[in-house]
Design a protein around this motif. Structure first.
Motif, PDB file in Angstrom:
ATOM      1  N   ALA A  34      44.736 -34.552  99.185  1.00  0.00           N
ATOM      2  CA  ALA A  34      43.284 -34.582  99.025  1.00  0.00           C
ATOM      3  C   ALA A  34      42.763 -33.283  98.428  1.00  0.00           C
ATOM      4  CB  ALA A  34      42.620 -34.846 100.378  1.00  0.00           C
ATOM      5  N   LEU A  35      43.270 -32.153  98.905  1.00  0.00           N
ATOM      6  CA  LEU A  35      42.818 -30.859  98.381  1.00  0.00           C
ATOM      7  C   LEU A  35      43.207 -30.693  96.917  1.00  0.00           C
ATOM      8  CD1 LEU A  35      43.632 -28.541 101.425  1.00  0.00           C
ATOM      9  CD2 LEU A  35      41.351 -29.125 100.561  1.00  0.00           C
ATOM     10  N   ALA A  36      44.400 -31.144  96.559  1.00  0.00           N
ATOM     11  CA  ALA A  36      44.848 -31.017  95.171  1.00  0.00           C
ATOM     12  C   ALA A  36      43.966 -31.849  94.240  1.00  0.00           C
ATOM     13  CB  ALA A  36      46.307 -31.445  95.052  1.00  0.00           C
ATOM     14  N   ALA A  37      43.597 -33.057  94.684  1.00  0.00           N
ATOM     15  CA  ALA A  37      42.722 -33.890  93.860  1.00  0.00           C
ATOM     16  C   ALA A  37      41.347 -33.243  93.707  1.00  0.00           C
ATOM     17  CB  ALA A  37      42.598 -35.281  94.477  1.00  0.00           C
ATOM     18  N   GLU A  50      31.456 -44.139  98.003  1.00  0.00           N
ATOM     19  CA  GLU A  50      31.182 -43.466  96.729  1.00  0.00           C
ATOM     20  C   GLU A  50      30.264 -42.271  96.927  1.00  0.00           C
ATOM     21  OE1 GLU A  50      30.593 -44.687  92.111  1.00  0.00           O
ATOM     22  OE2 GLU A  50      29.487 -45.878  93.579  1.00  0.00           O
ATOM     23  N   ASN A  51      29.246 -42.436  97.791  1.00  0.00           N
ATOM     24  CA  ASN A  51      28.328 -41.332  98.044  1.00  0.00           C
ATOM     25  C   ASN A  51      28.910 -40.298  98.995  1.00  0.00           C
ATOM     26  OD1 ASN A  51      26.159 -42.246  96.405  1.00  0.00           O
ATOM     27  ND2 ASN A  51      25.576 -43.721  97.976  1.00  0.00           N
ATOM     28  N   ARG A  52      29.877 -40.693  99.821  1.00  0.00           N
ATOM     29  CA  ARG A  52      30.458 -39.759 100.780  1.00  0.00           C
ATOM     30  C   ARG A  52      31.674 -39.024 100.234  1.00  0.00           C
ATOM     31  NH1 ARG A  52      30.669 -42.980 106.449  1.00  0.00           N
ATOM     32  NH2 ARG A  52      31.438 -40.950 107.169  1.00  0.00           N
ATOM     33  N   ALA A  53      32.184 -39.459  99.088  1.00  0.00           N
ATOM     34  CA  ALA A  53      33.315 -38.763  98.477  1.00  0.00           C
ATOM     35  C   ALA A  53      32.919 -37.316  98.184  1.00  0.00           C
ATOM     36  CB  ALA A  53      33.748 -39.474  97.197  1.00  0.00           C
ATOM     37  N   ILE A  78      40.119 -41.768  95.344  1.00  0.00           N
ATOM     38  CA  ILE A  78      39.369 -40.981  94.361  1.00  0.00           C
ATOM     39  C   ILE A  78      38.234 -41.852  93.836  1.00  0.00           C
ATOM     40  CG2 ILE A  78      39.424 -39.822  92.113  1.00  0.00           C
ATOM     41  CD1 ILE A  78      42.414 -39.273  92.622  1.00  0.00           C
ATOM     42  N   ALA A  79      36.992 -41.416  94.059  1.00  0.00           N
ATOM     43  CA  ALA A  79      35.818 -42.136  93.562  1.00  0.00           C
ATOM     44  C   ALA A  79      35.659 -41.827  92.080  1.00  0.00           C
ATOM     45  CB  ALA A  79      34.577 -41.729  94.348  1.00  0.00           C
ATOM     46  N   CYS A  80      35.850 -42.824  91.241  1.00  0.00           N
ATOM     47  CA  CYS A  80      35.913 -42.578  89.798  1.00  0.00           C
ATOM     48  C   CYS A  80      34.578 -42.125  89.213  1.00  0.00           C
ATOM     49  CB  CYS A  80      36.403 -43.832  89.081  1.00  0.00           C
ATOM     50  SG  CYS A  80      38.097 -44.289  89.506  1.00  0.00           S
ATOM     51  N   GLY A  81      33.474 -42.762  89.625  1.00  0.00           N
ATOM     52  CA  GLY A  81      32.175 -42.416  89.050  1.00  0.00           C
ATOM     53  C   GLY A  81      31.803 -40.966  89.241  1.00  0.00           C
ATOM     54  N   HIS A 108      36.406 -36.357  93.282  1.00  0.00           N
ATOM     55  CA  HIS A 108      35.771 -36.558  94.587  1.00  0.00           C
ATOM     56  C   HIS A 108      36.628 -37.504  95.426  1.00  0.00           C
ATOM     57  CE1 HIS A 108      31.620 -34.933  93.492  1.00  0.00           C
ATOM     58  NE2 HIS A 108      32.335 -34.820  92.383  1.00  0.00           N
ATOM     59  N   VAL A 109      36.976 -37.073  96.626  1.00  0.00           N
ATOM     60  CA  VAL A 109      37.912 -37.838  97.451  1.00  0.00           C
ATOM     61  C   VAL A 109      37.239 -38.355  98.721  1.00  0.00           C
ATOM     62  CG1 VAL A 109      39.926 -36.593  96.583  1.00  0.00           C
ATOM     63  CG2 VAL A 109      38.744 -35.742  98.623  1.00  0.00           C
ATOM     64  N   PHE A 110      37.810 -39.405  99.272  1.00  0.00           N
ATOM     65  CA  PHE A 110      37.364 -39.973 100.543  1.00  0.00           C
ATOM     66  C   PHE A 110      38.580 -40.634 101.195  1.00  0.00           C
ATOM     67  CE2 PHE A 110      37.053 -43.293  97.432  1.00  0.00           C
ATOM     68  CZ  PHE A 110      37.434 -44.456  98.084  1.00  0.00           C
TER      69      PHE A 110
END
Length: 293
Positions: A8-11, A34-37, A57-60, A17-19
């Motif tokens: 997660a940290l690397a991404a 999407e909003n919490r990523a 990974i939230a693409c938007g 934006h990760v979740f």
């Protein structure tokens, strides 16, 4: 056990934006993902030290368009126009499309191998002023895309005891122009004028002014805040509907075309519009507002 916190940290360090996803699964572990990523290392550490979550990974929010090249499932039959020698999976379809457009196969980008033998090609979202959304088979069979409103499973996550793996660790390339053209959303159909019979007199004038205020409020909302603006407008008109000055159908008739016609990259989908108006109407019904005759 894989180090999902490190994944997660690397991404996030790449600006993605990760979740959390459910352990050993592809499904989100949180609502409104999407909003919490997030990119915040502190939030990421709190989350991934609390459980062995896979990483989404939230693409938007990440500015990504990911092309998902699938492999054929048992019983899959290609459409007639794609039943040609050498066309077996999504990678073959994408290669054929690139050839049709006189372009090389667009593989020089960050690439992830999925657990079912498929491939995720990561690209930067084009700066065209139009927000690309998810597609399923739009450009060809076994070729899906994830953009605004979509997510992918990060490399390093594990599903069915199999890891997602990095196949090409390079920076995402810009989405090729020919793919951008294919993925452009269809233009909106011409909007018919909205007619809501308000009658005449002082009461009708008041309600008409309230409708104008809310449509103007929605039109002035900055890109990225329009879903919230639509909700507030639905609440305001929902209060009038609960008080008998309008019907719920009137509110939909006013707000749906207004929301669809908004320009910009972060255009709302029909599903988002309907869901948000319904939510606003429910909230407005709790505080009815009557209008004097």
């Amino acid at each position: 056990m894989p180090d999902f916190l490190a994944v997660a940290l690397a991404a996030a360090e790449r600006g993605w934006h990760v979740f959390p996803l459910r352990p050993a699964d592809k499904r989100p572990a949180v609502t409104d993902w999407e909003n919490r990523a997030t990119l915040d290392p502190a939030r990421i550490r709190r989350c991934w030290t609390a459980g062995n979550w896979n990483v989404g990974i939230a693409c938007g929010p990440s500015g990504l368009v990911v092309v998902d090249l699938d492999t054929p499932k048992p019983g899959t039959r290609l459409p007639d126009q794609w039943q040609r020698p050498g066309i077996v999976d999504g990678g073959d379809v994408l290669a054929d499309l690139a050839d049709q457009h006189g372009q090389p196969y667009p593989c020089d980008t960050y690439t992830v191998g999925t657990t079912n033998g498929g491939t995720h090609l990561y690209y930067r979202h084009p700066d065209t002023g139009t927000q690309l959304r998810n597609t399923a088979g739009t450009v060809g069979p076994m070729v899906d895309t994830r953009a605004h409103g979509g997510y992918v499973v990060a490399a390093g996550s594990v599903v069915n005891h199999r890891p997602y793996t990095v196949a090409a660790d390079v920076a995402p390339a810009p989405l090729p122009d020919w793919l951008t053209t294919l993925l452009q959303p269809a233009p909106l159909p011409p909007q018919r004028p909205v007619v809501v019979d308000l009658g005449t007199g002082r009461r009708a004038a008041y309600v008409g002014a309230a409708i104008r205020r809310q449509t103007e409020h929605l039109a002035a909302a900055p890109d990225g805040t329009r879903n919230h603006a639509l909700y507030l407008s639905a609440v305001a008109l929902g209060q009038l509907a609960a008080g008998g000055a309008l019907t719920d159908a009137d509110v939909y008739a006013v707000l749906e075309p207004a929301a669809r016609s908004l320009p910009g990259r972060k255009r709302l989908t029909d599903r988002e519009i309907t869901r948000t108006i319904a939510s606003g109407l429910r909230a407005g019904a709790k505080r009815p507002r009557s209008v004097a005759a």
